[in-house]
Scaffold this motif. Structure first.
Motif, PDB file in Angstrom:
ATOM      1  N   MET A   1       0.849  -0.900   0.134  1.00 42.00           N
ATOM      2  CA  MET A   1       0.040   0.026  -0.002  1.00 42.00           C
ATOM      3  C   MET A   1       1.006   1.044  -0.041  1.00 42.00           C
ATOM      4  O   MET A   1       1.776   1.145   0.576  1.00 42.00           O
ATOM      5  CB  MET A   1      -0.938   0.119   1.081  1.00 42.00           C
TER       6      MET A   1
ATOM      7  N   ASP B   1      -5.573   5.055   0.119  1.00 44.16           N
ATOM      8  CA  ASP B   1      -6.462   3.517  -0.111  1.00 44.16           C
ATOM      9  C   ASP B   1      -7.453   3.400   0.810  1.00 44.16           C
ATOM     10  O   ASP B   1      -7.323   3.513   1.876  1.00 44.16           O
ATOM     11  CB  ASP B   1      -5.379   2.453   0.021  1.00 44.16           C
ATOM     12  N   LYS B   2      -8.531   3.387  -0.118  1.00 48.40           N
ATOM     13  CA  LYS B   2     -10.085   3.105   0.546  1.00 48.40           C
ATOM     14  C   LYS B   2     -10.260   1.952   1.283  1.00 48.40           C
ATOM     15  O   LYS B   2     -11.118   1.683   2.254  1.00 48.40           O
ATOM     16  CB  LYS B   2     -11.205   3.632  -0.421  1.00 48.40           C
ATOM     17  N   CYS B   3      -9.455   0.779   0.940  1.00 51.70           N
ATOM     18  CA  CYS B   3      -9.669  -0.516   1.190  1.00 51.70           C
ATOM     19  C   CYS B   3      -8.696  -0.951   2.388  1.00 51.70           C
ATOM     20  O   CYS B   3      -8.876  -2.253   2.524  1.00 51.70           O
ATOM     21  CB  CYS B   3      -9.604  -1.343   0.164  1.00 51.70           C
ATOM     22  N   ILE B   4      -8.176   0.010   2.925  1.00 49.53           N
ATOM     23  CA  ILE B   4      -7.057  -0.507   4.061  1.00 49.53           C
ATOM     24  C   ILE B   4      -7.893  -1.276   5.052  1.00 49.53           C
ATOM     25  O   ILE B   4      -7.265  -2.268   5.463  1.00 49.53           O
ATOM     26  CB  ILE B   4      -6.306   0.733   4.744  1.00 49.53           C
ATOM     27  N   LEU B   5      -8.804  -0.903   5.757  1.00 42.76           N
ATOM     28  CA  LEU B   5      -9.531  -1.519   6.905  1.00 42.76           C
ATOM     29  C   LEU B   5      -9.924  -2.811   6.394  1.00 42.76           C
ATOM     30  O   LEU B   5     -10.010  -3.753   7.089  1.00 42.76           O
ATOM     31  CB  LEU B   5     -10.831  -0.647   7.562  1.00 42.76           C
ATOM     32  N   GLU B   6     -10.470  -2.830   5.249  1.00 43.67           N
ATOM     33  CA  GLU B   6     -11.101  -4.153   4.674  1.00 43.67           C
ATOM     34  C   GLU B   6      -9.868  -5.250   4.474  1.00 43.67           C
ATOM     35  O   GLU B   6      -9.975  -6.372   5.075  1.00 43.67           O
ATOM     36  CB  GLU B   6     -11.639  -4.061   3.333  1.00 43.67           C
ATOM     37  N   LYS B   7      -8.773  -4.974   4.048  1.00 43.92           N
ATOM     38  CA  LYS B   7      -7.574  -5.743   4.086  1.00 43.92           C
ATOM     39  C   LYS B   7      -7.019  -6.054   5.418  1.00 43.92           C
ATOM     40  O   LYS B   7      -6.432  -7.375   5.528  1.00 43.92           O
ATOM     41  CB  LYS B   7      -6.386  -4.804   3.152  1.00 43.92           C
TER      42      LYS B   7
ATOM     43  N   THR C   1      -8.548  -6.358   8.300  1.00 38.86           N
ATOM     44  CA  THR C   1      -9.584  -6.638   9.513  1.00 38.86           C
ATOM     45  C   THR C   1      -9.223  -7.874  10.251  1.00 38.86           C
ATOM     46  O   THR C   1      -9.511  -7.759  11.598  1.00 38.86           O
ATOM     47  CB  THR C   1     -10.794  -7.270   8.438  1.00 38.86           C
TER      48      THR C   1
END
Length: 76
Positions: free
Chosen positions: A24, A62-68, A70
């Motif tokens: 990232m 990066d908007k998907c950090i929390l998803e990645k 988790t």
């Protein structure tokens, strides 16, 4: 800038976490109290007390950090 707590159960989880955030763009710091390290540094992360939750501070687009990340989020 965002802040979340992460915690690891074993060495393999630490390696997976670092592998994910290495890919990232952005700045990632991990630590607690006055001890903070670059979260992309294997040596730095293993220098922390990983028996306790650590605060991850990051600044990234990066908007998907929390998803990645988790699986590593700690309930604090």
């Amino acid at each position: 800038m965002q802040q979340v707590y992460v915690q690891f159960e074993d060495v393999e989880q630490v390696r997976k976490f670092i592998s994910i955030i290495e890919k990232m763009d952005g700045d990632f710091d991990l630590g607690s109290g006055s001890r903070t390290v670059d979260a992309k540094s294997v040596i730095g992360v293993f220098g922390l007390d990983l028996t306790k939750p650590q605060m991850l501070t990051y600044d990234s687009d990066d908007k998907c950090i929390l998803e990645k990340i988790t699986p590593f989020l700690a309930a604090v």
